[in-house]
Design a protein around this motif. Structure first.
Motif, PDB file in Angstrom:
ATOM      1  N   LEU A   1     -31.521  23.390 -51.210  1.00  0.00           N
ATOM      2  CA  LEU A   1     -31.291  23.547 -52.591  1.00  0.00           C
ATOM      3  C   LEU A   1     -31.544  24.824 -53.441  1.00  0.00           C
ATOM      4  O   LEU A   1     -31.854  25.901 -52.638  1.00  0.00           O
ATOM      5  CB  LEU A   1     -32.691  22.773 -52.808  1.00  0.00           C
ATOM      6  N   SER A   2     -31.061  25.403 -54.584  1.00  0.00           N
ATOM      7  CA  SER A   2     -31.474  26.636 -55.823  1.00  0.00           C
ATOM      8  C   SER A   2     -33.082  26.390 -56.069  1.00  0.00           C
ATOM      9  O   SER A   2     -33.391  25.713 -56.096  1.00  0.00           O
ATOM     10  CB  SER A   2     -30.541  26.915 -56.419  1.00  0.00           C
ATOM     11  N   ILE A   3     -33.809  27.652 -56.321  1.00  0.00           N
ATOM     12  CA  ILE A   3     -35.016  27.457 -56.530  1.00  0.00           C
ATOM     13  C   ILE A   3     -35.175  26.919 -57.477  1.00  0.00           C
ATOM     14  O   ILE A   3     -36.096  25.556 -57.341  1.00  0.00           O
ATOM     15  CB  ILE A   3     -35.862  28.709 -56.764  1.00  0.00           C
ATOM     16  N   SER A   4     -34.526  26.727 -58.456  1.00  0.00           N
ATOM     17  CA  SER A   4     -34.359  26.043 -59.900  1.00  0.00           C
ATOM     18  C   SER A   4     -34.113  24.451 -59.257  1.00  0.00           C
ATOM     19  O   SER A   4     -35.107  23.479 -60.119  1.00  0.00           O
ATOM     20  CB  SER A   4     -33.336  26.474 -60.935  1.00  0.00           C
ATOM     21  N   GLU A   5     -33.192  24.272 -58.139  1.00  0.00           N
ATOM     22  CA  GLU A   5     -32.797  23.209 -58.460  1.00  0.00           C
ATOM     23  C   GLU A   5     -34.164  22.224 -57.865  1.00  0.00           C
ATOM     24  O   GLU A   5     -34.902  20.549 -57.878  1.00  0.00           O
ATOM     25  CB  GLU A   5     -31.679  23.116 -57.562  1.00  0.00           C
ATOM     26  N   ALA A   6     -34.738  22.709 -56.420  1.00  0.00           N
ATOM     27  CA  ALA A   6     -35.402  22.282 -55.652  1.00  0.00           C
ATOM     28  C   ALA A   6     -37.078  22.077 -57.100  1.00  0.00           C
ATOM     29  O   ALA A   6     -37.792  21.349 -56.770  1.00  0.00           O
ATOM     30  CB  ALA A   6     -36.689  23.606 -55.491  1.00  0.00           C
TER      31      ALA A   6
ATOM     32  N   TYR B   1     -29.673  29.447 -43.746  1.00  0.00           N
ATOM     33  CA  TYR B   1     -28.748  28.233 -44.554  1.00  0.00           C
ATOM     34  C   TYR B   1     -29.586  27.733 -45.229  1.00  0.00           C
ATOM     35  O   TYR B   1     -29.052  26.667 -46.002  1.00  0.00           O
ATOM     36  CB  TYR B   1     -28.430  27.299 -43.135  1.00  0.00           C
ATOM     37  N   ILE B   2     -31.283  28.203 -45.860  1.00  0.00           N
ATOM     38  CA  ILE B   2     -32.022  27.095 -45.910  1.00  0.00           C
ATOM     39  C   ILE B   2     -32.058  27.876 -47.966  1.00  0.00           C
ATOM     40  O   ILE B   2     -32.882  28.929 -47.352  1.00  0.00           O
ATOM     41  CB  ILE B   2     -32.977  26.074 -46.465  1.00  0.00           C
ATOM     42  N   LEU B   3     -31.741  28.039 -49.186  1.00  0.00           N
ATOM     43  CA  LEU B   3     -31.823  28.544 -50.211  1.00  0.00           C
ATOM     44  C   LEU B   3     -33.724  28.467 -50.792  1.00  0.00           C
ATOM     45  O   LEU B   3     -34.493  29.498 -50.887  1.00  0.00           O
ATOM     46  CB  LEU B   3     -31.095  28.597 -51.376  1.00  0.00           C
TER      47      LEU B   3
END
Length: 126
Positions: free
Chosen positions: A85-90, A29-31
């Motif tokens: 969050l996506s990786i880029s958002e994180a 559930y967590i990207l």
């Protein structure tokens, strides 16, 4: 699922010992997630991002990366986990929080869900 993660990170020592099967359920559930750790011993916060919070916290607690900031203490506690969050958002969120260089802002994030929601919205609209 977010409630499960919240419950698990409320006590770091319990969370780091999660069975692999449960960790995989949470991971599904967590990207990616941004997390804020706090050390009572050195009275400092640490901001990072990860795809697997349990493994990452375990690495911080056990000084896995010898030259890292977190080797200064071994009492790190998860104070905040911002997930889904996506990786880029994180990465953007982690960098934004670090650029603020503000203990007060970090404490506001920890204490006020609305501040977190505003930050998430700003990051996701970029």
């Amino acid at each position: 699922m977010a409630e499960l993660v919240d419950a698990l990170v409320s006590k770091t020592s319990e969370f780091t010992l999660l069975p692999v099967r449960l960790r995989l359920r949470v991971q599904k559930y967590i990207l990616a997630a941004v997390y804020i750790l706090y050390s009572i011993r050195i009275d400092r916060y640490y901001v990072g991002y990860t795809k697997d919070i349990a493994v990452r916290v375990h690495q911080h607690q056990n000084k896995f990366y010898k030259g890292s900031y977190t080797v200064q203490a071994d009492d790190w506690e998860v104070k905040l986990l911002i997930d889904t969050l996506s990786i880029s958002e994180a990465i953007k969120m982690e960098r934004y929080i670090k650029r603020m260089k503000s203990r007060k802002y970090i404490q506001q994030l920890i204490e006020d869900k609305e501040t977190v929601n505003k930050l998430k919205a700003a990051i996701q609209s970029d």
